[in-house]
Design a protein around this motif. Structure first.
Motif, PDB file in Angstrom:
ATOM      1  N   GLY A  93      37.569  -0.505  56.160  1.00  0.00           N
ATOM      2  CA  GLY A  93      38.144   0.456  57.589  1.00  0.00           C
ATOM      3  C   GLY A  93      39.591   0.782  57.377  1.00  0.00           C
ATOM      4  O   GLY A  93      40.344   0.636  58.051  1.00  0.00           O
ATOM      5  N   ILE A  94      40.029   0.941  56.029  1.00  0.00           N
ATOM      6  CA  ILE A  94      41.512   1.381  55.787  1.00  0.00           C
ATOM      7  C   ILE A  94      41.637   2.903  55.591  1.00  0.00           C
ATOM      8  O   ILE A  94      40.811   3.620  54.819  1.00  0.00           O
ATOM      9  CB  ILE A  94      41.913   0.950  54.293  1.00  0.00           C
ATOM     10  N   ALA A  95      42.244   3.481  56.486  1.00  0.00           N
ATOM     11  CA  ALA A  95      42.386   4.960  56.742  1.00  0.00           C
ATOM     12  C   ALA A  95      43.175   5.418  55.507  1.00  0.00           C
ATOM     13  O   ALA A  95      43.181   6.910  55.315  1.00  0.00           O
ATOM     14  CB  ALA A  95      42.885   5.450  58.038  1.00  0.00           C
ATOM     15  N   ARG A  96      44.467   4.825  55.150  1.00  0.00           N
ATOM     16  CA  ARG A  96      45.306   5.290  54.345  1.00  0.00           C
ATOM     17  C   ARG A  96      45.767   3.996  53.438  1.00  0.00           C
ATOM     18  O   ARG A  96      46.263   3.071  53.860  1.00  0.00           O
ATOM     19  CB  ARG A  96      46.360   6.023  55.044  1.00  0.00           C
ATOM     20  N   ALA A  97      46.084   4.541  52.213  1.00  0.00           N
ATOM     21  CA  ALA A  97      46.512   3.112  51.352  1.00  0.00           C
ATOM     22  C   ALA A  97      47.509   3.883  50.407  1.00  0.00           C
ATOM     23  O   ALA A  97      47.328   5.089  49.938  1.00  0.00           O
ATOM     24  CB  ALA A  97      45.433   2.391  50.487  1.00  0.00           C
ATOM     25  N   ASP A  98      48.459   2.847  49.552  1.00  0.00           N
ATOM     26  CA  ASP A  98      48.796   3.334  48.429  1.00  0.00           C
ATOM     27  C   ASP A  98      47.949   3.117  47.232  1.00  0.00           C
ATOM     28  O   ASP A  98      47.294   2.024  47.206  1.00  0.00           O
ATOM     29  CB  ASP A  98      50.299   2.435  48.383  1.00  0.00           C
ATOM     30  N   ILE A  99      47.821   4.114  46.379  1.00  0.00           N
ATOM     31  CA  ILE A  99      46.890   3.956  45.361  1.00  0.00           C
ATOM     32  C   ILE A  99      47.549   3.892  44.096  1.00  0.00           C
ATOM     33  O   ILE A  99      48.290   4.720  43.633  1.00  0.00           O
ATOM     34  CB  ILE A  99      45.888   5.416  45.251  1.00  0.00           C
ATOM     35  N   MET A 100      47.137   2.821  43.261  1.00  0.00           N
ATOM     36  CA  MET A 100      47.766   2.590  42.088  1.00  0.00           C
ATOM     37  C   MET A 100      46.800   2.494  40.766  1.00  0.00           C
ATOM     38  O   MET A 100      45.785   1.676  41.104  1.00  0.00           O
ATOM     39  CB  MET A 100      48.838   1.356  41.959  1.00  0.00           C
ATOM     40  N   GLY A 101      46.855   3.201  39.900  1.00  0.00           N
ATOM     41  CA  GLY A 101      45.825   3.209  38.834  1.00  0.00           C
ATOM     42  C   GLY A 101      46.543   3.360  37.452  1.00  0.00           C
ATOM     43  O   GLY A 101      47.763   3.562  37.358  1.00  0.00           O
ATOM     44  N   TYR A 102      45.849   2.579  36.574  1.00  0.00           N
ATOM     45  CA  TYR A 102      46.401   2.733  35.075  1.00  0.00           C
ATOM     46  C   TYR A 102      45.805   3.119  34.318  1.00  0.00           C
ATOM     47  O   TYR A 102      44.508   2.872  33.943  1.00  0.00           O
ATOM     48  CB  TYR A 102      46.730   1.212  34.652  1.00  0.00           C
ATOM     49  N   SER A 103      46.089   4.166  33.419  1.00  0.00           N
ATOM     50  CA  SER A 103      45.421   4.741  32.409  1.00  0.00           C
ATOM     51  C   SER A 103      44.276   5.715  32.897  1.00  0.00           C
ATOM     52  O   SER A 103      44.263   6.651  33.865  1.00  0.00           O
ATOM     53  CB  SER A 103      44.877   3.980  31.143  1.00  0.00           C
TER      54      SER A 103
END
Length: 254
Positions: A93-103
């Motif tokens: 139920g999260i419409a918007r988030a900070d997205i953090m990825g590695y490699s």
């Protein structure tokens, strides 16, 4: 861990509340042959972000950790794995988030930011710079090393290192070989320029896999680079300077 159905694929994830109450959600996407625990828990990211007031969600990518194992390279496109992340946000139920990825996770983050910008508050690319565009970084032979019989020599030291790491994390080597063959899509400079969300590109100065952080950041209209002195691809992810830089970025982004 919890699980959910992502268009027929079982995906495992954790959902850690912010210390002291609710907080902005941050979704963490790990790298190739890793899992949420190795990439984000053991390196103190989950604790750091939770204590800083963020809700922390981290998934095991398909083929990794406790998520379902698939053996067709076509199942591991960056778009398919970005779809898992997007459906996880929807599931929660999260419409918007900070997205953090590695490699590899940063590559997935880029596809999310390009194709689903409405769901991405900011994009944090760790361990991936200009090689997202140029397609260089890793040598060949990694998939073959993962499929080789135990003890068989790999064609180069990087392939051997990935085989050793995958064995240490008790990974499904055949699934990882399929992922390696199916997940290395690039984006053009024009596509990168369309990523308009606030972005941070973080790469160690000794990283020979990622490519230039400054070069990638320069292609986006709202991005900056953070270089980590004396860190390579494996040691940059857990660096304190990395965590400090991300916390400062998150505190300042709209």
């Amino acid at each position: 861990m919890q699980t959910f159905d992502s268009d027929g694929v079982t995906i495992a994830y954790i959902d850690v509340p912010a210390v002291g109450g609710t907080g902005d959600p941050v979704l963490l996407i790990h790298g190739f042959a890793s899992n949420h625990a190795v990439n984000w828990v053991n390196t103190l990211w989950v604790r750091t972000l939770s204590q800083a007031g963020y809700r922390v969600i981290a998934l095991d990518n398909r083929g990794h950790g406790e998520s379902e194992k698939l053996y067709d390279p076509a199942a591991y496109s960056s778009e398919a794995m970005a779809g898992d992340a997007l459906r996880l946000l929807d599931h929660l139920g999260i419409a918007r988030a900070d997205i953090m990825g590695y490699s590899m996770g940063a590559r997935i983050t880029a596809f999310l930011a390009l194709d689903h910008a409405e769901c991405v508050r900011s994009a944090l690319f760790g361990g991936l710079g200009m090689h997202l565009v140029e397609g260089r970084g890793l040598p060949g032979g990694i998939a073959e090393a993962l499929e080789a019989p135990p003890g068989a020599p790999a064609s180069n030291p990087t392939a051997q290192a990935f085989r050793t790491f995958a064995e240490q994390t008790r990974s499904d080597l055949r699934a990882l070989a399929a992922c390696m063959r199916g997940s290395r899509q690039t984006l053009s400079r024009a596509e990168i320029a369309q990523i308009e969300v606030p972005a941070l590109v973080t790469v160690g100065t000794l990283d020979t896999v990622a490519g230039s952080a400054a070069g990638l950041a320069a292609l986006m209209p709202n991005a900056r680079a953070l270089e980590l002195p004396d860190r390579d691809h494996s040691t940059a992810v857990g660096a304190k300077a990395h965590r400090d830089g991300v916390l400062a970025f998150l505190a300042a982004r709209p």
